[in-house]
Scaffold this motif. Structure first.
Motif, PDB file in Angstrom:
ATOM      1  N   VAL A 186     -32.405  45.798 -37.170  1.00 44.68           N
ATOM      2  CA  VAL A 186     -31.520  44.889 -36.429  1.00 44.68           C
ATOM      3  C   VAL A 186     -32.020  44.606 -35.010  1.00 44.68           C
ATOM      4  CG1 VAL A 186     -29.389  45.268 -37.721  1.00 44.68           C
ATOM      5  CG2 VAL A 186     -30.029  46.869 -35.913  1.00 44.68           C
ATOM      6  N   ALA A 187     -32.542  45.633 -34.327  1.00 49.37           N
ATOM      7  CA  ALA A 187     -33.014  45.420 -32.957  1.00 49.37           C
ATOM      8  C   ALA A 187     -34.265  44.542 -32.947  1.00 49.37           C
ATOM      9  CB  ALA A 187     -33.287  46.756 -32.273  1.00 49.37           C
ATOM     10  N   LEU A 198     -28.975  31.708 -35.789  1.00 49.77           N
ATOM     11  CA  LEU A 198     -28.076  32.199 -36.834  1.00 49.77           C
ATOM     12  C   LEU A 198     -28.761  32.122 -38.201  1.00 49.77           C
ATOM     13  CD1 LEU A 198     -24.672  30.613 -35.729  1.00 49.77           C
ATOM     14  CD2 LEU A 198     -25.200  33.058 -35.825  1.00 49.77           C
ATOM     15  N   ALA A 199     -29.374  30.972 -38.493  1.00 51.35           N
ATOM     16  CA  ALA A 199     -30.053  30.791 -39.774  1.00 51.35           C
ATOM     17  C   ALA A 199     -31.265  31.709 -39.897  1.00 51.35           C
ATOM     18  CB  ALA A 199     -30.480  29.331 -39.935  1.00 51.35           C
ATOM     19  N   MET A 200     -32.022  31.834 -38.815  1.00 53.68           N
ATOM     20  CA  MET A 200     -33.214  32.671 -38.848  1.00 53.68           C
ATOM     21  C   MET A 200     -32.840  34.141 -39.015  1.00 53.68           C
ATOM     22  SD  MET A 200     -36.276  32.927 -36.041  1.00 53.68           S
ATOM     23  CE  MET A 200     -37.653  34.035 -36.326  1.00 53.68           C
ATOM     24  N   GLY A 201     -31.821  34.585 -38.274  1.00 52.64           N
ATOM     25  CA  GLY A 201     -31.373  35.973 -38.408  1.00 52.64           C
ATOM     26  C   GLY A 201     -30.915  36.265 -39.822  1.00 52.64           C
ATOM     27  N   GLY A 235     -32.569  38.879 -42.536  1.00 51.33           N
ATOM     28  CA  GLY A 235     -31.746  39.831 -43.269  1.00 51.33           C
ATOM     29  C   GLY A 235     -31.890  39.658 -44.770  1.00 51.33           C
ATOM     30  N   ALA A 236     -32.011  38.396 -45.208  1.00 45.10           N
ATOM     31  CA  ALA A 236     -32.181  38.113 -46.637  1.00 45.10           C
ATOM     32  C   ALA A 236     -33.484  38.691 -47.165  1.00 45.10           C
ATOM     33  CB  ALA A 236     -32.133  36.605 -46.867  1.00 45.10           C
ATOM     34  N   PHE A 270     -25.437  39.132 -43.678  1.00 44.23           N
ATOM     35  CA  PHE A 270     -24.473  39.146 -42.573  1.00 44.23           C
ATOM     36  C   PHE A 270     -25.018  39.932 -41.385  1.00 44.23           C
ATOM     37  CE2 PHE A 270     -20.839  38.437 -45.730  1.00 44.23           C
ATOM     38  CZ  PHE A 270     -20.662  37.127 -45.331  1.00 44.23           C
ATOM     39  N   SER A 271     -25.624  41.080 -41.667  1.00 43.30           N
ATOM     40  CA  SER A 271     -26.184  41.900 -40.589  1.00 43.30           C
ATOM     41  C   SER A 271     -27.272  41.132 -39.845  1.00 43.30           C
ATOM     42  CB  SER A 271     -26.759  43.196 -41.171  1.00 43.30           C
ATOM     43  OG  SER A 271     -27.350  43.994 -40.166  1.00 43.30           O
ATOM     44  N   GLY A 272     -28.144  40.452 -40.589  1.00 41.31           N
ATOM     45  CA  GLY A 272     -29.204  39.670 -39.957  1.00 41.31           C
ATOM     46  C   GLY A 272     -28.664  38.504 -39.150  1.00 41.31           C
TER      47      GLY A 272
END
Length: 321
Positions: A65-66, A94-97, A101-102, A213-215
């Motif tokens: 996450v960091a 938002l999309a990249m994060g 995560g995906a 969601f986390s990403g």
């Protein structure tokens, strides 16, 4: 005695006691303005703790996450320097994060690699990508527009926008976890994966959604972090993943999955936030923060194990009945 059995109440009491002890020597610490600053300083940790909680509930862990925060934050800073409008920057992070995560979720779901191995690898990869993008160079405040830096700091109803974003994230995901089928699936998958399968729940897909969601929340935090501190570089938020995991474990999120509450995770984050802000006030080196976070994780796990240990059956009494 009921307070001692309720993790959220116990944490709230611990936070109040800690602030009271500090206030005995430094009364200014508990002034409303300073408490608002403490809450705002803890906002990134609270946002990430919400995402990490969902992952841990499904018997996984996200150590990237960091690094996700650092990569999306750097992309946000570079896009801003290239003249991209702020709304597009926000949508992109938002999309990249979520996409980062995906990647974690797919490797766990489709390839079957343990989450700790996957996220240790992607943690290093994400920071390596930052270095490749920038050759190790920093993006500093003078290279960012005023609007880009101002949004998280803008005061609204007495609190900065970054604090309100954290409040919004908490409320939204409290509803997701408590009122939706997906939220209940997170608990079911972590509590008993085999029973979840018989109930028609796709375990891999549920874990995948938790990582998405986390990403996504890490991507959001990436922009907030970089804009607030007006700097982006390879090692931004280095080691912050420990604080995120600590906040969840201290808040009573079972590391084995299936148990915990979003309010516990938030109180765990606030507890660490108060400790972090109190260290300089009481004259303790901030370098002790890592040791304190690690100790808090161990104590919390011990406390969780003691609470969840099944009580022995009194065989003789049952035999006499």
């Amino acid at each position: 005695m009921k307070v001692l059995k309720n993790r959220e109440a116990l944490l709230g009491l611990a936070i109040l006691v800690t602030m009271g002890v500090i206030a005995l020597r430094f009364p200014a610490f508990i002034r409303p303005g300073n408490l608002a600053n403490v809450f705002n300083d803890t906002a990134p940790l609270m946002i990430l703790a919400v995402g990490q909680m969902m992952v841990i509930l499904t018997k996984c862990i996200d150590l990237s996450v960091a690094a996700n925060l650092a990569l999306t934050g750097m992309v946000a800073a570079l896009m801003n320097g290239a003249g991209v409008p702020l709304p597009m920057v926000l949508l992109t992070v938002l999309a990249m994060g979520a996409a980062l995560g995906a990647v974690n979720g797919l490797l766990i779901w489709k390839v079957g690699i343990p989450s700790i191995v996957v996220t240790l690898g992607t943690m290093t990869i994400f920071r390596g990508v930052i270095f490749l993008m920038t050759a190790g160079k920093w993006v500093n405040a003078h290279e960012m527009t005023d609007g880009f830096k101002a949004l998280p700091r803008t005061i609204l109803l007495g609190l900065p926008v970054m604090s309100w974003v954290a409040v919004g994230v908490i409320l939204i995901f409290a509803v997701v976890l408590g009122r939706t089928a997906l939220g209940r699936s997170f608990f079911a998958v972590g509590g008993n994966p085999h029973a979840a399968v018989y109930a028609g729940i796709d375990v891999g897909r549920t874990q995948f959604m938790a990582f998405v969601f986390s990403g996504m929340l890490a991507g959001l935090t990436g922009y907030l972090w970089v804009a607030r501190y007006a700097v982006a570089y390879v090692d931004i938020a280095g080691g912050f993943e420990l604080d995120v995991v600590a906040a969840c474990v201290i808040g009573g999120i079972a590391i084995a999955g299936g148990a915990g509450s979003i309010w516990g995770a938030i109180l765990g984050a606030l507890f660490l936030g108060v400790i972090k802000n109190a260290l300089p006030v009481v004259g303790i080196s901030p370098f002790w923060q890592m040791a304190i976070s690690g100790s808090a994780i161990i104590l919390a796990v011990v406390f969780n194990a003691a609470q969840s240990r099944p009580k022995g059956r009194i065989i003789l009494r049952e035999a006499n009945q």
